[in-house]
Write an enzyme that holds these catalytic residues in place. Structure first.
Site, PDB file in Angstrom:
ATOM      1  N   ASN A 126       0.794  -1.234   0.000  1.00  0.00           N
ATOM      2  CA  ASN A 126       0.000   0.000   0.000  1.00  0.00           C
ATOM      3  C   ASN A 126       0.830   1.290   0.000  1.00  0.00           C
ATOM      4  O   ASN A 126       0.380   2.341   0.440  1.00  0.00           O
ATOM      5  CB  ASN A 126      -1.057  -0.020   1.112  1.00  0.00           C
ATOM      6  CG  ASN A 126      -0.452  -0.110   2.495  1.00  0.00           C
ATOM      7  OD1 ASN A 126       0.759  -0.186   2.647  1.00  0.00           O
ATOM      8  ND2 ASN A 126      -1.297  -0.076   3.506  1.00  0.00           N
TER       9      ASN A 126
ATOM     10  N   GLU B 209       7.611   7.355  16.391  1.00  0.00           N
ATOM     11  CA  GLU B 209       8.177   6.948  15.106  1.00  0.00           C
ATOM     12  C   GLU B 209       9.272   7.917  14.648  1.00  0.00           C
ATOM     13  O   GLU B 209      10.303   7.492  14.114  1.00  0.00           O
ATOM     14  CB  GLU B 209       7.053   6.850  14.063  1.00  0.00           C
ATOM     15  CG  GLU B 209       6.091   5.696  14.381  1.00  0.00           C
ATOM     16  CD  GLU B 209       4.785   5.744  13.597  1.00  0.00           C
ATOM     17  OE1 GLU B 209       4.614   6.664  12.757  1.00  0.00           O
ATOM     18  OE2 GLU B 209       3.929   4.858  13.816  1.00  0.00           O
TER      19      GLU B 209
HETATM   20  P1  RTP Z   1       0.578   2.236   8.134  1.00  0.00           P
HETATM   21  O1  RTP Z   1       0.759   2.014   9.624  1.00  0.00           O
HETATM   22  O2  RTP Z   1       1.560   1.446   7.298  1.00  0.00           O
HETATM   23  O3  RTP Z   1       0.556   3.696   7.789  1.00  0.00           O
HETATM   24  O4  RTP Z   1      -0.868   1.691   7.718  1.00  0.00           O
HETATM   25  P2  RTP Z   1      -2.252   1.968   8.436  1.00  0.00           P
HETATM   26  O5  RTP Z   1      -2.049   2.789   9.683  1.00  0.00           O
HETATM   27  O6  RTP Z   1      -3.190   2.487   7.414  1.00  0.00           O
HETATM   28  O7  RTP Z   1      -2.726   0.491   8.819  1.00  0.00           O
HETATM   29  P3  RTP Z   1      -2.288  -0.409  10.049  1.00  0.00           P
HETATM   30  O8  RTP Z   1      -3.507  -1.017  10.620  1.00  0.00           O
HETATM   31  O9  RTP Z   1      -1.363   0.335  10.965  1.00  0.00           O
HETATM   32  O10 RTP Z   1      -1.481  -1.576   9.331  1.00  0.00           O
HETATM   33  C1  RTP Z   1      -0.086  -1.465   9.082  1.00  0.00           C
HETATM   34  C2  RTP Z   1       0.233  -2.080   7.751  1.00  0.00           C
HETATM   35  O11 RTP Z   1       0.101  -3.486   7.835  1.00  0.00           O
HETATM   36  C3  RTP Z   1      -0.327  -3.989   6.581  1.00  0.00           C
HETATM   37  N1  RTP Z   1      -1.582  -4.692   6.783  1.00  0.00           N
HETATM   38  N2  RTP Z   1      -1.852  -5.822   6.208  1.00  0.00           N
HETATM   39  N3  RTP Z   1      -4.949  -7.592   6.627  1.00  0.00           N
HETATM   40  C4  RTP Z   1      -3.738  -7.390   6.195  1.00  0.00           C
HETATM   41  O12 RTP Z   1      -3.179  -8.167   5.460  1.00  0.00           O
HETATM   42  C5  RTP Z   1      -3.070  -6.170   6.619  1.00  0.00           C
HETATM   43  N4  RTP Z   1      -3.547  -5.262   7.443  1.00  0.00           N
HETATM   44  C6  RTP Z   1      -2.591  -4.325   7.567  1.00  0.00           C
HETATM   45  C7  RTP Z   1      -0.482  -2.816   5.638  1.00  0.00           C
HETATM   46  O13 RTP Z   1       0.737  -2.645   4.908  1.00  0.00           O
HETATM   47  C8  RTP Z   1      -0.680  -1.662   6.607  1.00  0.00           C
HETATM   48  O14 RTP Z   1      -0.296  -0.440   6.005  1.00  0.00           O
END
Ligand code: RTP
Ligand code: MG
Length: 148
Positions: A112, A126
């Site tokens: 993503n 971070e």
């Molecule tokens: P990030 O921390 O990378 O900015 O992304 P985010 O806050 O939008 O989402 P988060 O819930 O913190 O998830 C971190 C990263 O983990 C991967 N992910 N894979 N179901 C899955 O396979 C899944 N869910 C999350 C994604 O790369 C996400 O950005």
């Protein structure tokens, strides 16, 4: 002024989206106050994503973000944390609105393109993980009086 941590993930770098992403942040009115290209070691990746330890996607997430160089940034502006999350879009690119970085450039959640801090506490943690205080600079954007 608020600071947030942004990281262009390995797919974003490999797909030559660095310039496009930085351009969107700059044009919005955000100020880049620290930036470096680096290869993340496993230990740093695990600490950065510590909140997800134990989740089914944790291992693939760590191997994804350590699979190639990333571009790490500290981005500053009024309400920068919320504003950058809005520009980035929903975690799953399939649900991210067009016009957002993930909505425009991503295909699936495991690729993503970009990370952005989700709260003041995450941002502070971070930024400290990736940058020393003397790697963060202060300067004025020429249009600052017109942004605020
Ligand atoms: P990030 O921390 O990378 O900015 O992304 P985010 O806050 O939008 O989402 P988060 O819930 O913190 O998830 C971190 C990263 O983990 C991967 N992910 N894979 N179901 C899955 O396979 C899944 N869910 C999350 C994604 O790369 C996400 O950005
Ligand atoms: Mg997150």
């Amino acid at each position: 002024m608020e600071r947030t941590f942004v990281m262009i993930k390995p797919d974003g770098v490999q797909r030559c989206l660095i310039g496009e992403i930085i351009s969107r942040l700059e044009k919005k009115g955000l100020k880049i106050v620290a930036m470096k290209m680096m290869k993340i070691e496993r230990d740093l990746a695990e600490r950065h994503y510590a909140e997800h330890k134990g989740k089914p996607f944790f291992e693939s997430l760590v191997s994804y973000v350590t699979s190639g160089p990333v571009v790490a940034m500290v981005v500053e502006g009024k309400n920068a944390i919320k504003i950058v999350r809005t520009l980035v879009g929903a975690t799953n690119p399939a649900e991210a609105a067009p016009g957002t970085i993930r909505g425009d450039f991503g295909m699936e959640v495991g690729r993503n393109v970009i990370h952005a801090s989700d709260s003041p506490e995450s941002a502070e943690r971070e930024i400290a993980l990736f940058f020393k205080p003397d790697e963060i600079v202060e300067y004025r954007r020429i249009d600052e009086d017109w942004l605020y």
